[in-house]
Design an enzyme around this catalytic site. Structure first.
Site, short mmCIF file in Angstrom:
data_model
loop_
_atom_site.label_atom_id
_atom_site.label_comp_id
_atom_site.label_asym_id
_atom_site.label_seq_id
_atom_site.Cartn_x
_atom_site.Cartn_y
_atom_site.Cartn_z
N LYS A 1 48.51 19.72 -23.03
CA LYS A 1 47.58 18.46 -22.57
C LYS A 1 47.24 17.51 -23.73
O LYS A 1 46.75 17.89 -24.53
CB LYS A 1 46.22 18.90 -21.90
CG LYS A 1 46.10 18.45 -20.57
CD LYS A 1 45.01 19.09 -19.80
CE LYS A 1 44.30 18.22 -18.89
NZ LYS A 1 43.16 19.00 -18.36
O1 G3P Z 1 40.94 17.73 -13.88
C1 G3P Z 1 40.09 16.71 -14.93
C2 G3P Z 1 38.90 17.30 -14.33
O2 G3P Z 1 38.48 18.41 -15.19
C3 G3P Z 1 37.78 16.08 -14.99
O3 G3P Z 1 37.11 16.25 -13.67
O4 G3P Z 1 35.31 16.04 -12.15
O5 G3P Z 1 34.85 15.83 -14.69
O6 G3P Z 1 35.77 13.85 -13.56
P1 G3P Z 1 35.86 15.45 -13.67
#
Ligand code: G3P
Length: 272
Positions: free
Chosen positions: A97
Site C-alpha cells: 500500500k
Molecule cells: O480503508 C481506509 C480506512 O481504514 C480509513 O477509514 O474510517 O478511518 O476513514 P476511516
C-alpha cells in the site's frame, strides 16, 4: 463487488473468512496499532512478524494490503520491496500500500514520490494498492503508474464536507451520495459532492480507459455506503468488521423470524 475486511484484528479476519464473504484484507498502520495494542492489553506478547504471517495464512491467497510507513520515494520503494520479500512467500498474496502523495503539505518536494514508487514496485512485479485517494485525478495518475488497486476514501470526504458546513455528525452517520444543499449551494470539494461520488468518478475514469486497475472503495462506515458503492460499480469495498455485520440487520427480518418460528407445526419440524 468483492468485499475486503478493513482490519488487522486476527479474530475479526478469521470470523469474516469463516462466513465465506471476505475476499481480501486491507491494513494500515493505525489498524495494526489498534489490533496489536488490543492483544498486548490482554497480556499477550505479540511478535509482529509472526502476527502478520498469521493474517496472510488466514487470507489464504486472497490479497492482503500492507502499508509502507516511509515517506520518500526511495525509502518507500525499499520498504515496499522488503515487506513483499519478507511476507509474500507465506501465501503469495501481499499487496503493497503506497500513499498517492506522501507529502505533508503543499510545498513539499515529494509530491510525485508515491507515483514513482507505484511505477517502480509495479515494474518489479509487486502489486500496489494506492491509498489516500481524494480526487479522481489522483486515481487516474495512480492507475497510469500501474497500481492494481486505487483506494478512494469515501467517508473522509464526507467528513470534510460536513465539517466545512459546520454540521454535527457521528463517524458512522450516513451522508447522501448526491451531496447536501446548504444555503441554496451544493456542498462540494472541487466538483465532488460526496464520498460515493468520488468512488463513482474513479470507476468511470478507470473503466473508460480500460486500466487494469480496480477501484477499492475505502473508508466506508455504514451499509448504505456499501450498497451505493456497489450501485456505482466499485470493484471492491473494504469494510470494517462492524459494517460487514450490520449489512445483514433489519428489524423486519427479526420480526419475520419470530413469526415463522411461532408458526412451526411439530409435524413439519420433525419431517424425516
Ligand atoms: O480503508 C481506509 C480506512 O481504514 C480509513 O477509514 O474510517 O478511518 O476513514 P476511516
Amino acid at each position: 463487488m468483492k468485499i475486503f475486511i478493513d482490519s488487522a484484528d486476527l479474530d475479526e479476519i478469521q470470523q469474516g473468512y469463516g462466513w465465506g464473504v471476505v475476499d481480501g484484507v486491507t491494513t494500515n498502520p493505525s489498524l495494526l496499532k489498534k489490533a496489536v495494542e488490543k492483544r498486548v492489553g490482554t497480556g499477550e506478547r505479540v511478535d509482529l512478524k509472526e502476527y502478520i504471517s498469521r493474517i496472510l495464512e488466514v487470507a489464504d491467497g486472497t490479497p492482503v494490503s500492507l502499508e509502507v510507513t516511509e515517506v520518500t520515494g526511495e525509502k518507500m520503494i525499499e520498504q515496499g520491496k522488503r515487506l513483499h520479500e519478507l511476507f509474500n512467500p507465506i501465501a503469495g498474496n501481499v499487496y503493497i500500500k503506497i500513499p498517492v502523495n506522501p507529502a505533508f503539505k503543499e510545498i513539499d518536494a515529494t509530491h510525485f514520490d508515491g507515483i514513482r514508487a507505484i511505477r517502480e514496485l509495479t515494474a518489479s512485479g509487486i502489486p500496489v494498492n494506492c491509498t489516500l485517494i481524494f480526487t479522481p485525478e489522483q486515481a487516474f495518475l495512480a492507475a497510469k503508474a500501474g497500481a492494481k488497486f486505487v483506494s478512494p476514501f469515501a467517508g473522509r470526504i464526507d467528513d470534510d464536507l460536513r465539517k466545512s458546513a459546520g454540521l454535527q455528525f457521528g463517524k458512522e452517520d450516513y451522508y447522501p451520495a448526491e451531496g447536501m444543499e446548504m444555503d441554496a449551494r451544493l456542498l462540494e470539494d472541487n466538483g465532488i459532492v460526496s464520498g460515493i461520488e468520488l468512488v463513482e468518478q474513479c470507476v468511470k475514469i478507470i473503466e473508460h480507459y480500460g486500466f487494469a486497475t480496480e477501484v477499492l472503495a475505502a473508508s466506508l462506515r455504514n451499509p448504505r455506503q456499501v450498497r451505493e458503492s456497489a450501485l456505482v460499480g466499485a470493484h471492491i469495498a473494504t469494510l470494517p468488521f462492524g459494517v460487514i455485520k450490520d449489512m445483514l440487520k433489519h428489524h423486519k427480518t427479526y420480526e419475520g423470524m419470530e413469526l415463522f418460528t411461532a408458526d412451526i407445526v411439530p409435524e413439519y419440524a420433525n419431517l424425516k
